[in-house]
Write a protein that holds these residues in place. Structure first.
Motif, PDB file in Angstrom:
ATOM      1  N   ARG A   2       0.863  -1.179   0.000  1.00  0.00           N
ATOM      2  CA  ARG A   2       0.000   0.000   0.000  1.00  0.00           C
ATOM      3  C   ARG A   2       0.900   1.229   0.000  1.00  0.00           C
ATOM      4  NH1 ARG A   2      -5.295   0.856   1.668  1.00  0.00           N
ATOM      5  NH2 ARG A   2      -5.750   3.004   2.272  1.00  0.00           N
ATOM      6  N   ASP A 432      -6.034  -2.441   0.199  1.00  0.00           N
ATOM      7  CA  ASP A 432      -5.856  -1.456  -0.871  1.00  0.00           C
ATOM      8  C   ASP A 432      -7.140  -0.655  -1.024  1.00  0.00           C
ATOM      9  OD1 ASP A 432      -3.302  -2.372  -1.363  1.00  0.00           O
ATOM     10  OD2 ASP A 432      -3.952  -3.819  -2.874  1.00  0.00           O
ATOM     11  N   GLY A 433      -7.004   0.543  -1.578  1.00  0.00           N
ATOM     12  CA  GLY A 433      -8.184   1.373  -1.803  1.00  0.00           C
ATOM     13  C   GLY A 433      -8.374   2.385  -0.697  1.00  0.00           C
TER      14      GLY A 433
END
Length: 499
Positions: A2, A432-433
């Motif tokens: 990340r 993630d995100g």
């Protein structure tokens, strides 16, 4: 992996920066700039864009330091009957847990981690002041180092070498005369442990301070020589009007930090207040200037006690926990990562729940900061509810309770299986995100989905027959979630009806 905003920061060294460095004690900051360079935001096309990106980087650094300090604190063995080593000193329990008015190592490090979170909240206020959005993200690439990382991210048990890194990272700018033989040795130990030259991020806050000034002329409490710094400043038009900030700025009372006087959660609504806040963060930790009871002073005190009492041939204060534990279901070719991969079924479930509650903590904080304050409502959730759940449920029960338990649970089904330390630790992993969706309806929906996922994991942990201490934590979390869910659902319905 990340990635965050740290990758968008560059260090520059111009002839002006190098020429500004002298041996004068008054110019120590200039010497630091000549040594490391001056931080700038890549591709920023305005002073405001520069400020937003540098503040986002500052938020990530505070976050990264906080999780490393938390891991070190949770790694300490607090039960004297379980101390490791043939001959712990007579005062070992007092050193770890404290005695009388003196905080032990564990509380000292936890207190510093709380203060890093206070810095993080103050940086959110500064972002709001210049029109930025809350930023609670961070890099999650163990072993990687970028512009403002004082040292590569490493979740590791407390050791003398780890404390040396913390001392060096928090060390203020010192003249050659003040850099004693002891401090030089600590810095060398830190560099050897990190595998790189350990830096501190005081230059980031100096750069922000100069950027927040109205002109090159020194302003406010930090008298900065303008010579090495890019000559750009925020204009009055770059600041959000005070009337528009009302109800959005966080303070210590809202975040239950009033019982911790060292925790800074400073609301800022104009330029002078912003300069004061930046200066105070720099003085308390990571800055070229230092204050009484700074992070540097407290870590140095712990290091000296560790060096005196924690002879590893006689006593190891930390539990035998993994370095950079992870919840990957796929084996690693890297032996160090594979040794720290949690493979015990029960431990893996608890680690995933700890990750989830950590994510819930950040989501509650981020959503709270995005909302304007209003009186608490008995029916639907408000900003005050989100702040309370973040502090009272996630900080005090979920993350802290599960993290402490993970340092006592095995990494693998068979102790020592695959090499490495036998016990796990909190992975502090994030998916993630984005942490927070952009639309209000989806934000409330995200909370409900996380609560549902937590309920599913807790059911699996119960089936796995986890230890009683963990089951007690699950009861507390489930009680809190059951109380929160209806208010969140009502807030979701309210948001949906206003679309």
């Amino acid at each position: 992996m990340r990635y965050g905003k740290l990758r968008d920061i560059r260090w520059i060294k111009t002839p002006e920066i190098l020429a500004a460095a002298t041996d004068s004690p008054a110019d120590l900051l200039n010497g630091e700039a000549a040594r490391w360079g001056v931080p700038v935001a890549a591709h920023a096309m305005s002073a405001r864009a520069e400020a937003v990106l540098l503040l986002q980087a500052a938020a990530e650094v505070e976050h990264i330091l906080a999780v490393q300090y938390l891991y070190a604190a949770y790694s300490l063995e607090t039960d004297k009957t379980k101390f490791r080593g043939p001959k712990p000193p007579a005062n070992a329990e007092d050193l770890v847990n404290g005695a009388g008015a003196s905080d032990g190592w564990r509380e000292t490090i936890l207190e510093i981690a709380r203060e890093e979170m206070g810095h993080l909240v103050t940086v959110q206020n500064l972002l709001r002041l210049v029109g930025g959005k809350p930023h609670l993200d961070r890099e999650h690439c163990p072993g990687a180092q970028h512009a403002f990382d004082p040292f590569p991210l490493k979740l590791e048990p407390i050791t003398r070498a780890a404390l040396a890194k913390y001392v060096t990272a928090e060390m203020p700018a010192l003249s050659d005369a003040d850099l004693t033989k002891e401090l030089r040795e600590i810095r060398e130990e830190a560099n050897a442990a990190a595998g790189v030259s350990v830096s501190h991020v005081g230059l980031l806050y100096a750069r922000l301070y100069f950027l927040f000034q109205e002109t090159d002329k020194p302003q406010g409490p930090w008298r900065i020589d303008p010579t090495p710094w890019p000559k750009i400043h925020l204009s009055s038009g770059d600041f959000v009007p005070a009337a528009e900030l009302k109800g959005y700025l966080a303070d210590a009372g809202e975040w239950r930090a009033t019982g911790f006087p060292q925790v800074m959660a400073t609301p800022v609504s104009e330029r002078p207040g912003a300069l004061e806040a930046i200066y105070d963060i720099a003085r308390q930790g990571e800055g070229p200037a230092a204050m009484k009871d700074s992070h540097y002073e407290r870590f140095l005190g712990a290091y000296r006690e560790f060096r005196r009492y924690a002879d590893p041939s006689k006593w190891v204060p930390a539990r035998d926990v993994a370095t950079n534990p992870n919840t990957s279901t796929v084996a690693f070719s890297d032996s160090s990562l594979e040794q720290s991969r949690i493979r015990d079924k029960t431990t893996l479930l608890v680690a995933r729940l700890c990750n989830l509650r950590y994510r819930m903590l950040l989501t509650y904080i981020g959503h709270a900061l995005a909302l304007r304050a209003e009186p608490q409502n008995p029916t639907f959730a408000t900003r005050a509810d989100l702040a309370e759940w973040a502090v009272r449920t996630e900080m005090k029960v979920g993350v802290s309770g599960l993290a402490n338990q993970l340092t006592q649970l095995p990494v693998a089904r068979s102790p020592g299986s695959g090499g490495g330390a036998p016990n796990a630790g909190p992975p502090f992993e994030l998916p993630d995100g984005p942490l927070l969706p952009g639309k209000e309806k989806k934000r409330w929906g995200r909370h409900l989905k996380l609560i549902a996922e937590s309920k599913r994991l807790m059911a699996q942990i119960r089936k796995a027959e986890a230890p009683k201490d963990i089951l007690d934590i699950l009861v507390d979390l489930e009680t809190a979630d059951n109380a929160a869910a209806p208010k969140i659902k009502a807030a979701l319905d309210k948001a949906a009806s206003s679309v």
